[in-house]
Design a protein around this motif. Structure first.
Motif, PDB file in Angstrom:
ATOM      1  N   ALA A  89       0.823  -1.202   0.000  1.00  0.00           N
ATOM      2  CA  ALA A  89       0.000   0.000   0.000  1.00  0.00           C
ATOM      3  C   ALA A  89       0.863   1.261   0.000  1.00  0.00           C
ATOM      4  O   ALA A  89       0.565   2.242  -0.703  1.00  0.00           O
ATOM      5  N   THR A  90       1.949   1.230   0.791  1.00  0.00           N
ATOM      6  CA  THR A  90       2.849   2.388   0.824  1.00  0.00           C
ATOM      7  C   THR A  90       3.494   2.624  -0.528  1.00  0.00           C
ATOM      8  O   THR A  90       3.584   3.760  -1.027  1.00  0.00           O
ATOM      9  N   GLY A  91       3.973   1.547  -1.153  1.00  0.00           N
ATOM     10  CA  GLY A  91       4.585   1.687  -2.468  1.00  0.00           C
ATOM     11  C   GLY A  91       3.606   2.191  -3.508  1.00  0.00           C
ATOM     12  O   GLY A  91       3.944   3.024  -4.361  1.00  0.00           O
ATOM     13  N   LEU A  92       2.370   1.698  -3.428  1.00  0.00           N
ATOM     14  CA  LEU A  92       1.369   2.154  -4.380  1.00  0.00           C
ATOM     15  C   LEU A  92       1.057   3.632  -4.197  1.00  0.00           C
ATOM     16  O   LEU A  92       0.909   4.379  -5.173  1.00  0.00           O
ATOM     17  N   LEU A  93       0.958   4.077  -2.926  1.00  0.00           N
ATOM     18  CA  LEU A  93       0.691   5.490  -2.680  1.00  0.00           C
ATOM     19  C   LEU A  93       1.860   6.359  -3.123  1.00  0.00           C
ATOM     20  O   LEU A  93       1.673   7.463  -3.653  1.00  0.00           O
ATOM     21  N   MET A  94       3.072   5.884  -2.928  1.00  0.00           N
ATOM     22  CA  MET A  94       4.232   6.663  -3.344  1.00  0.00           C
ATOM     23  C   MET A  94       4.297   6.830  -4.853  1.00  0.00           C
ATOM     24  O   MET A  94       4.859   7.810  -5.364  1.00  0.00           O
ATOM     25  N   VAL A  95       3.718   5.897  -5.592  1.00  0.00           N
ATOM     26  CA  VAL A  95       3.708   5.999  -7.048  1.00  0.00           C
ATOM     27  C   VAL A  95       2.508   6.810  -7.540  1.00  0.00           C
ATOM     28  O   VAL A  95       2.629   7.688  -8.399  1.00  0.00           O
ATOM     29  N   LEU A  96       1.320   6.541  -6.991  1.00  0.00           N
ATOM     30  CA  LEU A  96       0.097   7.165  -7.500  1.00  0.00           C
ATOM     31  C   LEU A  96      -0.070   8.603  -7.025  1.00  0.00           C
ATOM     32  O   LEU A  96      -0.600   9.440  -7.764  1.00  0.00           O
ATOM     33  N   PHE A  97       0.354   8.906  -5.780  1.00  0.00           N
ATOM     34  CA  PHE A  97       0.126  10.252  -5.268  1.00  0.00           C
ATOM     35  C   PHE A  97       0.900  11.314  -6.056  1.00  0.00           C
ATOM     36  O   PHE A  97       0.319  12.344  -6.428  1.00  0.00           O
ATOM     37  N   PRO A  98       2.201  11.117  -6.358  1.00  0.00           N
ATOM     38  CA  PRO A  98       2.869  12.123  -7.204  1.00  0.00           C
ATOM     39  C   PRO A  98       2.255  12.236  -8.592  1.00  0.00           C
ATOM     40  O   PRO A  98       2.145  13.335  -9.147  1.00  0.00           O
ATOM     41  N   LEU A  99       1.859  11.090  -9.156  1.00  0.00           N
ATOM     42  CA  LEU A  99       1.229  11.138 -10.474  1.00  0.00           C
ATOM     43  C   LEU A  99      -0.086  11.913 -10.432  1.00  0.00           C
ATOM     44  O   LEU A  99      -0.395  12.704 -11.333  1.00  0.00           O
ATOM     45  N   LEU A 100      -0.853  11.729  -9.371  1.00  0.00           N
ATOM     46  CA  LEU A 100      -2.113  12.449  -9.237  1.00  0.00           C
ATOM     47  C   LEU A 100      -1.877  13.943  -9.067  1.00  0.00           C
ATOM     48  O   LEU A 100      -2.608  14.768  -9.629  1.00  0.00           O
TER      49      LEU A 100
END
Length: 600
Positions: A539-550
């Motif tokens: 979940a942390t890795g996914l947020l680190m990838v998706l949040f900057p993209l968003l």
């Protein structure tokens, strides 16, 4: 037939050749041998070179996959990667884009090929038209193929030799003869063909390749694309015409097809449902191609189009080739001497051949001797094989002794052999009938405006599944099951394989039992903690990838095609204005209050 080999500079691909057969508009065929990396443009150029055709942008190559789904061959991709059927490949040369004004076509050869396509559309019921227009179109076809009416050469019922329409009434035939004898006298074939094109392009169904689907109410509808725009038919009536200037976007998701446009200054969204996802994707590609060809002024303006998705690109498609305006400009610059047009003779014409399914079956002889005698001049080896087969049926070898077990085996073998001979005879009869009466599959798929709710099943095919030939295969086929199993179990190699299989099964059973044993409380707690830790890391890795993209999507103004396409989707716009903007305003207000308290 003509053969042409397209050679590739790759040495490794020279030995991997694929045979292709292309069926032309006059039902003749040409063949070519291509490499595995040969692109579709080479096949199209091969056919155009066969015709000496320059105005080739109106035409394309179409094929049908094993699921009866039609496709247009992509010129920019290798042929082998597109074809899903077995070799040799069979394709059809057809008109892909119908010119908006046939009078602007420069060369007579191009008009003749378009005339052949229009004649096919009339024959298969795609060209729906009133009685007066149908009579005139039929008369133009007769004039183009027969010439002027001559009472001495043409009998009173000469129109019966023509099969022009799916439903050809006596009243329609009389009207066609009247127009042919009076109004079209003196016209050469080229002028008669041009008159047919001029009348046909004014009809609502001109250039419509119907795509069956259902609308949001569940009613059957047929979608099509013309030079004017996107059209929708229900039955024989056109209920929608959305001009290309008013169409904003086409998109699809699964089996649902969306048309987004503007009509009367209001946003319009039409939703349709196809039978399969493959049919929906084909419909979307046809829509994108037709919109680009008829709407754009230059091919350089066309961008890559993708199906709508927020985080995934989905299906991507890029139109290649020239658009309608560029084709007309290029046609006006043609300076060569007009090529000779070789027209079909009257006896070879498709409209002259009236197919009768029952007559063909009645005239066929299913007996093997008759088949062998009819082919003796074409293939002597096949004839000898049929004669040998006939002799083997009449004669049987003598056996020194017969036991009850051998009698049973012989009965089974005779039954199997008789069934195989019947299947062979039926298969030969079906193949002969197929060659004579079957039209190309792409015409049969869309010959009438109907939808089949029954999915295609390969098991329902009339042609039996071929059986691999070979001595060992035939021996196994004609042996009895009891003797076959007995021989297999007596084989030492087979016994070793069975023993190894038993040992592997025991090992698998032991592993399953070890998994089913109850674990201690400490082991369960450790397994739970490890699972929670893995979930937290993911979940942390996914947020680190998706949040900057968003944040990049929402706050930056980067003009990148990938980001631009995502921002233009309705789902992203709704999320931005209804959720993100209020959340950002609330966060900024809270931040200002905190800063005021700190610096207070």
């Amino acid at each position: 037939m003509k053969m042409l080999r397209f050679r590739s500079p790759s040495i490794s691909s020279l030995a991997q050749e694929v045979q292709c057969t292309v069926r032309l508009l006059d039902d003749s065929e040409i063949s070519c041998s291509i490499q595995r990396d040969t692109k579709g443009q080479f096949v199209l150029d091969h056919v155009c070179n066969h015709y000496s055709l320059l105005e080739k942008d109106y035409f394309g190559i179409r094929y049908v996959d094993p699921e009866k789904q039609r496709h247009w061959l992509d010129p920019s991709k290798p042929v082998v990667k597109q074809m899903k059927c077995q070799q040799p490949y069979t394709m059809c040369f057809r008109v892909k884009f119908y010119p908006q004004e046939p009078i602007k076509i420069k060369e007579e050869l191009t008009r003749y090929l378009l005339y052949l396509q229009m004649k096919r559309d009339v024959y298969h019921g795609r060209m729906l038209c009133p009685f007066a227009d149908a009579s005139y179109l039929g008369a133009c076809i007769v004039q183009a193929e027969l010439g002027d009416y001559d009472p001495e050469e043409h009998p009173t019922d000469y129109i019966n030799d023509f099969k022009l329409f799916p439903k050809q009434s006596l009243k329609l035939e009389r009207k066609i003869m009247e127009i042919h004898q009076n109004e079209l006298r003196g016209q050469c074939p080229a002028l008669a063909e041009l008159n047919l094109l001029q009348r046909a392009h004014t009809l609502d169904t001109y250039g419509v390749d119907p795509h069956p689907c259902k609308d949001f109410t569940g009613s059957t509808a047929f979608l099509g694309f013309t030079a004017k725009g996107f059209v929708v038919f229900q039955g024989n009536k056109r209920i929608h015409l959305l001009k290309w200037a008013d169409v904003s976007k086409f998109k699809f998701e699964g089996k649902t097809f969306y048309v987004i446009g503007v009509q009367r200054e209001k946003k319009l969204v039409l939703t349709f449902h196809t039978t399969t996802p493959a049919a929906c994707k084909h419909l979307w590609k046809c829509a994108v191609e037709n919109q680009a060809f008829y709407k754009c002024t230059k091919s350089s303006q066309i961008k890559t189009v993708s199906s709508s998705s927020i985080f995934f690109k989905g299906s991507r498609f890029r139109y290649c080739g020239r658009v309608a305006k560029e084709v007309i400009e290029a046609s006006s610059k043609i300076q060569r001497e007009a090529p000779v047009v070789y027209r079909c003779q009257f006896g070879q014409s498709r409209s002259f051949i009236s197919l009768s399914h029952k007559q063909l079956i009645m005239n066929m002889e299913p007996l093997l001797p008759a088949l062998s005698s009819s082919r003796e001049h074409r293939d002597s080896s096949a004839d000898n094989g049929l004669l040998a087969l006939k002799d083997s049926v009449c004669l049987s070898p003598l056996k020194p002794s017969v036991t009850p077990e051998e009698v049973e085996i012989e009965e089974i073998e005779n039954h199997v052999q008789e069934r195989q001979e019947n299947e062979t005879t039926n298969r030969m009869r079906v193949e002969e009938e197929w060659r004579e009466i079957h039209e190309d599959t792409e015409d049969d798929v869309a010959s009438t405006f109907t939808i089949s709710d029954t999915p295609y099943s390969p098991c329902a095919s009339l042609v039996p599944t071929p059986v691999e030939e070979g001595q060992s295969g035939l021996d196994l086929l004609f042996q009895s099951p009891a003797r076959l199993l007995k021989e297999l179990h007596a084989d030492p190699e087979m016994q070793a394989k069975l023993q190894a299989e038993k040992e592997r099964e025991l090992d698998r059973e032991g592993f399953r039992q070890s998994l089913c044993r109850p674990a201690s409380g400490q082991q369960q707690m450790q397994a739970c903690l490890r699972s929670a830790a893995r979930l937290l890391v993911m979940a942390t890795g996914l947020l680190m990838v998706l949040f900057p993209l968003l944040l990049v999507l929402l706050e930056s103004d980067l003009d990148i095609s990938f980001l631009h396409d995502i921002r233009q989707t309705p789902e992203f716009e709704q999320f931005h204005y209804e959720y993100y903007c209020p959340l950002r305003r609330w966060f900024l207000c809270r931040l200002e209050l905190i800063m005021e308290q700190l610096w207070g």
